[in-house]
Design an enzyme around this catalytic site. Structure first.
Site, PDB file in Angstrom:
ATOM      1  N   ASP A  13       0.945  -1.213   0.070  1.00  0.00           N
ATOM      2  CA  ASP A  13      -0.035  -0.011   0.079  1.00  0.00           C
ATOM      3  C   ASP A  13       0.733   1.231  -0.003  1.00  0.00           C
ATOM      4  OD1 ASP A  13      -2.219  -1.819   0.307  1.00  0.00           O
ATOM      5  OD2 ASP A  13      -2.145  -1.641   2.541  1.00  0.00           O
ATOM      6  N   LYS A  16       2.275   2.327  -5.073  1.00  0.00           N
ATOM      7  CA  LYS A  16       3.105   1.816  -6.136  1.00  0.00           C
ATOM      8  C   LYS A  16       2.215   1.963  -7.607  1.00  0.00           C
ATOM      9  CE  LYS A  16       3.375  -2.241  -4.325  1.00  0.00           C
ATOM     10  NZ  LYS A  16       2.824  -2.088  -3.154  1.00  0.00           N
ATOM     11  N   GLY A  40      -4.024  -4.356  -4.397  1.00  0.00           N
ATOM     12  CA  GLY A  40      -5.035  -3.180  -4.959  1.00  0.00           C
ATOM     13  C   GLY A  40      -4.056  -1.974  -5.244  1.00  0.00           C
ATOM     14  N   HIS A  41      -3.969  -1.810  -6.450  1.00  0.00           N
ATOM     15  CA  HIS A  41      -3.195  -0.585  -7.137  1.00  0.00           C
ATOM     16  C   HIS A  41      -3.969   0.516  -7.452  1.00  0.00           C
ATOM     17  CE1 HIS A  41       0.635  -3.540  -7.544  1.00  0.00           C
ATOM     18  NE2 HIS A  41      -0.082  -3.356  -6.266  1.00  0.00           N
ATOM     19  N   GLN A 211       2.208  -5.943  -3.126  1.00  0.00           N
ATOM     20  CA  GLN A 211       2.560  -5.914  -1.980  1.00  0.00           C
ATOM     21  C   GLN A 211       3.936  -5.188  -1.524  1.00  0.00           C
ATOM     22  OE1 GLN A 211       1.616  -9.393  -3.023  1.00  0.00           O
ATOM     23  NE2 GLN A 211      -0.446  -8.528  -2.941  1.00  0.00           N
TER      24      GLN A 211
HETATM   25  P1  IMP Z   1      -2.673 -12.748   1.570  1.00  0.00           P
HETATM   26  O1  IMP Z   1      -1.767 -12.303   0.690  1.00  0.00           O
HETATM   27  O2  IMP Z   1      -4.319 -12.347   1.226  1.00  0.00           O
HETATM   28  O3  IMP Z   1      -2.671 -14.159   1.808  1.00  0.00           O
HETATM   29  O4  IMP Z   1      -2.484 -11.861   3.016  1.00  0.00           O
HETATM   30  C1  IMP Z   1      -1.451 -12.034   3.741  1.00  0.00           C
HETATM   31  C2  IMP Z   1      -0.904 -10.790   4.460  1.00  0.00           C
HETATM   32  O5  IMP Z   1      -0.353  -9.963   3.374  1.00  0.00           O
HETATM   33  C3  IMP Z   1      -2.166 -10.192   5.122  1.00  0.00           C
HETATM   34  O6  IMP Z   1      -1.609  -9.415   6.282  1.00  0.00           O
HETATM   35  C4  IMP Z   1      -2.611  -9.112   3.983  1.00  0.00           C
HETATM   36  O7  IMP Z   1      -3.320  -8.070   4.738  1.00  0.00           O
HETATM   37  C5  IMP Z   1      -1.289  -8.639   3.425  1.00  0.00           C
HETATM   38  N1  IMP Z   1      -1.560  -8.440   2.149  1.00  0.00           N
HETATM   39  C6  IMP Z   1      -1.860  -9.028   1.076  1.00  0.00           C
HETATM   40  N2  IMP Z   1      -1.850  -8.246   0.011  1.00  0.00           N
HETATM   41  C7  IMP Z   1      -1.709  -6.869   0.423  1.00  0.00           C
HETATM   42  C8  IMP Z   1      -1.485  -5.658  -0.234  1.00  0.00           C
HETATM   43  O8  IMP Z   1      -1.790  -5.601  -1.559  1.00  0.00           O
HETATM   44  N3  IMP Z   1      -1.467  -4.553   0.465  1.00  0.00           N
HETATM   45  C9  IMP Z   1      -1.126  -4.593   1.832  1.00  0.00           C
HETATM   46  N4  IMP Z   1      -1.168  -5.848   2.499  1.00  0.00           N
HETATM   47  C10 IMP Z   1      -1.345  -7.027   1.786  1.00  0.00           C
END
Ligand code: IMP
Length: 413
Positions: A13, A16, A40-41, A211
């Site tokens: 977040d 990017k 989420g971009h 991420q």
């Molecule tokens: P998952 O990727 O849905 O398995 O989540 C694993 C961890 O990564 C959790 O803490 C999510 O909140 C975090 N996470 C996954 N994708 C994002 C992102 O795009 N931005 C921020 N945190 C993320």
């Protein structure tokens, strides 16, 4: 600038999407190599606000092809939904190429994520990302190329339903996947070859990380991480191309946020945290969850720089700090009485880390939308210089608001 990587330097977040979209103005190709619809971009341009999850951010530019590499966990339903949203905004359909080797996220993956308890334990985005990567490593995943074999797909889906102990009717899912195959037939192909060819031909290619470094499966805050390689090393992992990167842009916010579970040493639970959340609109682009907010953490950023070898930094959301009387920046940790601790491998140790803060002066001026460094008050410039000095990396972009124009370019190469 043939090959450029854009990598999140914090817990995701970091804005990017905006940086990638900016760097892709003249690029030929924008490549996603990791993650999936958990990302989420956000891109805010003349046509409105696009919230992208699987479509590479650069592909909103008409001449830039969006390539989804094999490292991406591809959810066909999410992709179709996202393309529908872009169409509703009257945007031209993005030119996409989907790697035939990409693994598919199926409804059964979401179900398994819920049943396993991981969604609550880690605070995942509930998009089935972890179980999809699990199946990939267990060598029982379904890839885009497999859609050619209808019988194999149906057998696979029946097995998935058995493993998940329920879920939608496999036959229905099968029909939807075959429809997806028809619709995207000419956009599924050899992404590895396409990227390599573009690079060999000297085209500008931007690799868009999803991420952030602190969510990397191995180098992040394990086990409170995502299931892919979110660092610069994910480019080879998720595309199969050996890239000579001309630039590695680390994207960092002027403060820190995190969604989901896991330690966060500089977290502010009181008024400052609320102020950053409201000022920065810190609610998840994928899940809408309020993000945890806190001060900038240079110990974590030094770790991110060591891992990725940033050649430059994009410092985003500087405008959100306007109005704060003072700004704290963690320059070191003390863990169990030991000063100068490095970013630890274990979350148990990170949870005990006490940040040592440097307190910098704040500023009252509203800098939203500033496009020239001269518009910044000296305290804001001081913060930028402080970050550069501490990390030893130049800040070449400064974000001053959500819109694509709200950005200061400083001697970018
Ligand atoms: P998952 O990727 O849905 O398995 O989540 C694993 C961890 O990564 C959790 O803490 C999510 O909140 C975090 N996470 C996954 N994708 C994002 C992102 O795009 N931005 C921020 N945190 C993320």
């Amino acid at each position: 600038m043939p090959a450029v990587a854009v990598i999140g330097a914090q817990w995701g977040d970091e804005a990017k999407g905006k940086v990638v979209h900016h760097l892709c103005r003249t690029a030929r190709m924008c490549v996603r190599f990791n993650g999936g619809a958990n990302a989420g971009h956000t891109v805010e341009d003349g046509r409105g606000t696009a919230r992208l999850h699987l479509v590479p951010s650069g592909a909103l530019h008409p001449r830039c092809q969006g390539v989804v590499g094999h490292g991406v966990a591809l959810d066909p339903w999410e992709l179709e939904r996202e393309l529908g949203e872009l169409e509703a905004q009257r945007r031209p359909a993005p030119d996409l190429l989907l790697s035939e080797r990409a693994h598919l996220v199926l409804p059964f993956h979401r179900l398994r994520e819920e049943l396993s308890g991981a969604a609550d334990r880690i605070g995942t985005t509930r998009r089935g990302i972890g179980p999809c990567y699990e199946d990939r490593v267990a060598r029982r995943g379904l890839r885009l190329a497999d859609l050619a074999d209808e019988k194999m797909v149906l057998d696979h889906l029946i097995e998935c339903a058995q493993r998940a102990g329920g879920g939608p009717d496999p036959k229905e899912v099968w029909g939807e996947l075959l429809r997806f195959r028809e619709r995207f037939a000419d956009r599924i192909g050899d992404a590895q070859r396409a990227i390599a060819t573009a690079l060999d031909g000297g085209s500008d290619v931007v690799f868009e990380g999803a991420q952030g470094t602190l969510l990397d499966l191995d180098l992040g805050t394990y086990p409170c991480v995502t299931s892919s390689t979110t660092t610069v090393h994910g480019i080879g992992w998720g595309t199969g191309v050996r890239v000579n990167l001309a630039r590695v842009v680390g994207v960092m916010k002027a403060y820190t946020t995190r969604v989901g579970e896991g330690p966060f040493p500089t977290e502010e639970l009181g008024a400052v945290g609320d102020r950053l959340r409201e000022g920065g609109g810190e609610y998840g682009a994928t899940t809408g969850r309020p993000r945890r907010c806190g001060w900038l953490d240079l110990v974590a950023l030094r770790h991110a720089h060591r891992v990725n070898g940033f050649t430059e930094l994009a410092l985003t959301k500087l405008d959100v700090l306007s109005g704060l009387h003072e700004i704290k920046v963690a320059v070191a940790y003390t863990i169990a009485g030991q000063g100068g601790a490095a970013f630890p491998a274990r979350v148990e140790d990170l949870a005990r880390a006490e940040p040592v803060y440097e307190v910098l002066p704040g500023w009252g001026e509203d800098i939203a939308g500033a496009r020239d460094e001269e518009e910044l008050p000296s305290a804001a410039r001081g913060l930028v210089r402080f970050v550069e000095m501490e990390l030893g990396v130049p800040v070449t972009l400064i974000g001053t608001g959500p819109g694509e124009q709200a950005m200061i370019e400083r001697g970018s190469k």
